[in-house]
Design a protein around this motif. Structure first.
Motif, PDB file in Angstrom:
ATOM      1  N   GLY A  48       0.809  -1.210   0.000  1.00  0.00           N
ATOM      2  CA  GLY A  48       0.000   0.000   0.000  1.00  0.00           C
ATOM      3  C   GLY A  48       0.842   1.260   0.000  1.00  0.00           C
ATOM      4  N   SER A  49       1.878   1.288   0.838  1.00  0.00           N
ATOM      5  CA  SER A  49       2.742   2.467   0.883  1.00  0.00           C
ATOM      6  C   SER A  49       3.564   2.593  -0.393  1.00  0.00           C
ATOM      7  CB  SER A  49       3.663   2.408   2.105  1.00  0.00           C
ATOM      8  OG  SER A  49       4.473   1.251   2.091  1.00  0.00           O
ATOM      9  N   ASN A  50       3.926   1.451  -0.972  1.00  0.00           N
ATOM     10  CA  ASN A  50       4.661   1.459  -2.240  1.00  0.00           C
ATOM     11  C   ASN A  50       3.800   2.059  -3.347  1.00  0.00           C
ATOM     12  OD1 ASN A  50       6.365   0.914  -4.400  1.00  0.00           O
ATOM     13  ND2 ASN A  50       6.967  -1.077  -3.587  1.00  0.00           N
ATOM     14  N   GLN A  51       2.537   1.667  -3.398  1.00  0.00           N
ATOM     15  CA  GLN A  51       1.633   2.226  -4.397  1.00  0.00           C
ATOM     16  C   GLN A  51       1.437   3.730  -4.187  1.00  0.00           C
ATOM     17  OE1 GLN A  51      -1.846  -0.318  -3.990  1.00  0.00           O
ATOM     18  NE2 GLN A  51      -1.285  -1.449  -5.824  1.00  0.00           N
ATOM     19  N   HIS A  52       1.388   4.162  -2.932  1.00  0.00           N
ATOM     20  CA  HIS A  52       1.234   5.579  -2.610  1.00  0.00           C
ATOM     21  C   HIS A  52       2.430   6.380  -3.123  1.00  0.00           C
ATOM     22  CE1 HIS A  52      -0.102   9.093  -0.397  1.00  0.00           C
ATOM     23  NE2 HIS A  52       1.088   9.181   0.186  1.00  0.00           N
ATOM     24  N   ILE A  53       3.628   5.839  -2.925  1.00  0.00           N
ATOM     25  CA  ILE A  53       4.839   6.515  -3.394  1.00  0.00           C
ATOM     26  C   ILE A  53       4.887   6.557  -4.912  1.00  0.00           C
ATOM     27  CG2 ILE A  53       7.351   6.263  -3.555  1.00  0.00           C
ATOM     28  CD1 ILE A  53       7.315   5.300  -0.664  1.00  0.00           C
ATOM     29  N   ARG A  54       4.494   5.481  -5.549  1.00  0.00           N
ATOM     30  CA  ARG A  54       4.536   5.446  -7.013  1.00  0.00           C
ATOM     31  C   ARG A  54       3.517   6.398  -7.628  1.00  0.00           C
ATOM     32  NH1 ARG A  54       6.384  -0.499  -9.107  1.00  0.00           N
ATOM     33  NH2 ARG A  54       7.885  -0.901  -7.443  1.00  0.00           N
ATOM     34  N   LYS A  55       2.410   6.592  -6.929  1.00  0.00           N
ATOM     35  CA  LYS A  55       1.424   7.582  -7.390  1.00  0.00           C
ATOM     36  C   LYS A  55       2.051   8.970  -7.373  1.00  0.00           C
ATOM     37  CE  LYS A  55      -3.222   9.350  -6.421  1.00  0.00           C
ATOM     38  NZ  LYS A  55      -4.434   9.210  -5.550  1.00  0.00           N
ATOM     39  N   LYS A  56       2.790   9.292  -6.306  1.00  0.00           N
ATOM     40  CA  LYS A  56       3.477  10.577  -6.229  1.00  0.00           C
ATOM     41  C   LYS A  56       4.559  10.675  -7.303  1.00  0.00           C
ATOM     42  CE  LYS A  56       2.803  11.577  -1.297  1.00  0.00           C
ATOM     43  NZ  LYS A  56       3.490  11.862  -0.005  1.00  0.00           N
ATOM     44  N   ILE A  58       4.571   9.230 -10.250  1.00  0.00           N
ATOM     45  CA  ILE A  58       3.917   9.470 -11.534  1.00  0.00           C
ATOM     46  C   ILE A  58       3.572  10.956 -11.682  1.00  0.00           C
ATOM     47  CG2 ILE A  58       1.743   9.152 -12.788  1.00  0.00           C
ATOM     48  CD1 ILE A  58       3.534   6.913 -13.352  1.00  0.00           C
ATOM     49  N   LYS A  59       3.026  11.544 -10.644  1.00  0.00           N
ATOM     50  CA  LYS A  59       2.641  12.957 -10.705  1.00  0.00           C
ATOM     51  C   LYS A  59       3.864  13.846 -10.899  1.00  0.00           C
ATOM     52  CE  LYS A  59      -1.608  12.611  -7.957  1.00  0.00           C
ATOM     53  NZ  LYS A  59      -2.309  13.024  -6.717  1.00  0.00           N
ATOM     54  N   LYS A  60       4.973  13.497 -10.229  1.00  0.00           N
ATOM     55  CA  LYS A  60       6.205  14.283 -10.365  1.00  0.00           C
ATOM     56  C   LYS A  60       6.767  14.167 -11.772  1.00  0.00           C
ATOM     57  CE  LYS A  60       9.807  16.603  -8.798  1.00  0.00           C
ATOM     58  NZ  LYS A  60       9.697  18.023  -8.378  1.00  0.00           N
ATOM     59  N   VAL A  61       6.821  12.960 -12.282  1.00  0.00           N
ATOM     60  CA  VAL A  61       7.348  12.729 -13.636  1.00  0.00           C
ATOM     61  C   VAL A  61       6.446  13.380 -14.680  1.00  0.00           C
ATOM     62  CG1 VAL A  61       7.794  10.962 -15.377  1.00  0.00           C
ATOM     63  CG2 VAL A  61       8.557  10.615 -13.017  1.00  0.00           C
ATOM     64  N   ALA A  62       5.134  13.318 -14.440  1.00  0.00           N
ATOM     65  CA  ALA A  62       4.181  13.899 -15.387  1.00  0.00           C
ATOM     66  C   ALA A  62       4.307  15.416 -15.461  1.00  0.00           C
ATOM     67  CB  ALA A  62       2.758  13.523 -14.994  1.00  0.00           C
ATOM     68  N   ALA A  63       4.757  16.041 -14.361  1.00  0.00           N
ATOM     69  CA  ALA A  63       4.838  17.501 -14.320  1.00  0.00           C
ATOM     70  C   ALA A  63       6.125  18.047 -14.911  1.00  0.00           C
ATOM     71  CB  ALA A  63       4.690  17.985 -12.880  1.00  0.00           C
ATOM     72  N   LYS A 155      -5.765  13.477 -18.536  1.00  0.00           N
ATOM     73  CA  LYS A 155      -6.439  12.171 -18.627  1.00  0.00           C
ATOM     74  C   LYS A 155      -5.442  11.034 -18.739  1.00  0.00           C
ATOM     75  CE  LYS A 155      -7.236  12.014 -23.656  1.00  0.00           C
ATOM     76  NZ  LYS A 155      -8.271  11.832 -24.700  1.00  0.00           N
ATOM     77  N   TYR A 156      -4.283  11.316 -19.361  1.00  0.00           N
ATOM     78  CA  TYR A 156      -3.253  10.288 -19.474  1.00  0.00           C
ATOM     79  C   TYR A 156      -2.517  10.111 -18.145  1.00  0.00           C
ATOM     80  CZ  TYR A 156      -3.979  10.199 -24.512  1.00  0.00           C
ATOM     81  OH  TYR A 156      -4.542  10.057 -25.764  1.00  0.00           O
ATOM     82  N   LYS A 157      -2.408  11.191 -17.389  1.00  0.00           N
ATOM     83  CA  LYS A 157      -1.772  11.090 -16.076  1.00  0.00           C
ATOM     84  C   LYS A 157      -2.602  10.201 -15.157  1.00  0.00           C
ATOM     85  CE  LYS A 157      -1.806  14.654 -13.306  1.00  0.00           C
ATOM     86  NZ  LYS A 157      -1.458  15.981 -12.724  1.00  0.00           N
ATOM     87  N   GLU A 158      -3.911  10.381 -15.157  1.00  0.00           N
ATOM     88  CA  GLU A 158      -4.786   9.551 -14.331  1.00  0.00           C
ATOM     89  C   GLU A 158      -4.746   8.098 -14.798  1.00  0.00           C
ATOM     90  OE1 GLU A 158      -6.269  10.481 -11.554  1.00  0.00           O
ATOM     91  OE2 GLU A 158      -5.278  12.418 -11.871  1.00  0.00           O
ATOM     92  N   LEU A 159      -4.661   7.925 -16.130  1.00  0.00           N
ATOM     93  CA  LEU A 159      -4.565   6.567 -16.667  1.00  0.00           C
ATOM     94  C   LEU A 159      -3.260   5.915 -16.231  1.00  0.00           C
ATOM     95  CD1 LEU A 159      -5.622   4.298 -18.477  1.00  0.00           C
ATOM     96  CD2 LEU A 159      -4.566   5.468 -20.432  1.00  0.00           C
ATOM     97  N   ALA A 160      -2.178   6.701 -16.237  1.00  0.00           N
ATOM     98  CA  ALA A 160      -0.873   6.179 -15.819  1.00  0.00           C
ATOM     99  C   ALA A 160      -0.888   5.776 -14.350  1.00  0.00           C
ATOM    100  CB  ALA A 160       0.209   7.231 -16.067  1.00  0.00           C
ATOM    101  N   GLU A 162      -3.484   4.750 -12.623  1.00  0.00           N
ATOM    102  CA  GLU A 162      -4.262   3.511 -12.502  1.00  0.00           C
ATOM    103  C   GLU A 162      -3.462   2.307 -13.011  1.00  0.00           C
ATOM    104  OE1 GLU A 162      -7.392   0.901 -11.679  1.00  0.00           O
ATOM    105  OE2 GLU A 162      -6.874   2.916 -10.971  1.00  0.00           O
ATOM    106  N   ILE A 163      -2.724   2.514 -14.099  1.00  0.00           N
ATOM    107  CA  ILE A 163      -1.924   1.416 -14.658  1.00  0.00           C
ATOM    108  C   ILE A 163      -0.834   0.990 -13.691  1.00  0.00           C
ATOM    109  CG2 ILE A 163      -0.206   0.865 -16.423  1.00  0.00           C
ATOM    110  CD1 ILE A 163      -1.914   2.341 -18.434  1.00  0.00           C
ATOM    111  N   ILE A 164      -0.140   1.968 -13.108  1.00  0.00           N
ATOM    112  CA  ILE A 164       0.963   1.606 -12.206  1.00  0.00           C
ATOM    113  C   ILE A 164       0.433   0.988 -10.916  1.00  0.00           C
ATOM    114  CG2 ILE A 164       1.252   3.746 -10.856  1.00  0.00           C
ATOM    115  CD1 ILE A 164       4.291   3.418 -11.399  1.00  0.00           C
TER     116      ILE A 164
END
Length: 214
Positions: A48-56, A58-63, A155-160, A162-164
């Motif tokens: 769970g914590s790993n998924q939380h970090i990967r979500k962050k 993704i957002k950092k890389v997307a920006a 929309k692609y960021k949200e998709l990314a 969900e995929i990760i």
């Protein structure tokens, strides 16, 4: 205890059956406990914590467009790991199924079932690794898609994200299947080693399942 190379399960004593059933129930109950934690208290688990970090992540890389190359390299390395583990799983499954059939034909039904259990466990790992590899590959195509400002389209960021999330789940459970090799091998040695190794792997999984990355 009964020698597991005996021809049939008829030679199993009541104690043998108790040890096998107890080991199976303990492993099953721990998995239910872990799934409960993932649903109700995800950040208390390493997944769970790993998924939380990967979500962050993704957002950092997307920006920031400059991080795209790092993202692609990370995804590539993960895909290579999935490929290696899937290949190893395929080899073990092939060997286990062939061995199970050989022992069955020779009348060694206990050993045949043991190899089938081994094949099922590693087959689960193979399936999860293939699914994780597929998802990570899709992620590699999505991350570079950006707007004129250099940011990933929302929309692609949200998709990314969900995929990760799904890819991390499959990758984690694919690796998790390898934990069960230990009690599976223990069963080859006898029902007492099966119980001891089952308790041991539950303790190891509990420790690794509760390493917080946040």
């Amino acid at each position: 205890m009964t020698n597991t190379t005996n021809i049939t399960f008829d030679s199993y004593t009541n104690v043998d059956w108790v040890l096998v059933i107890t080991s199976s129930v303990l492993l099953f109950l721990y998995q239910l406990f872990y799934i409960y934690e993932l649903i109700r208290l995800p950040l208390s688990t390493s997944l769970g914590s790993n998924q939380h970090i990967r979500k962050k992540w993704i957002k950092k890389v997307a920006a920031e467009e400059r991080l795209s190359i790092i993202a692609i390299q990370t995804i590539r390395n993960t895909v290579l790991t999935c490929t290696l583990l899937a290949s190893a799983s395929a080899a073990i499954v092939t060997f286990s199924v062939a061995s199970s059939l050989d022992f069955y034909e020779d009348g060694h039904y206990v050993r045949s079932v043991q190899y089938l259990v081994l094949a099922a466990l590693i087959g689960s790992s193979f399936l999860n690794m293939i699914l994780a590899m597929r998802l990570y590959s899709h992620l590699g195509y999505i991350m570079p898609i950006r707007n004129n400002d250099g940011e990933t389209i929302p929309k692609y960021k949200e998709l990314a994200i969900e995929i990760i999330r799904k890819a991390t789940f499959h990758y984690s459970f694919g690796l998790r299947s390898y934990y069960f090799l230990i009690p599976s091998i223990g069963w080859f040695l006898g029902t007492i080693p099966l119980l001891i190794s089952s308790i041991g792997i539950i303790l190891i999984m509990y420790y690794s399942d509760h390493i917080s990355f946040t």
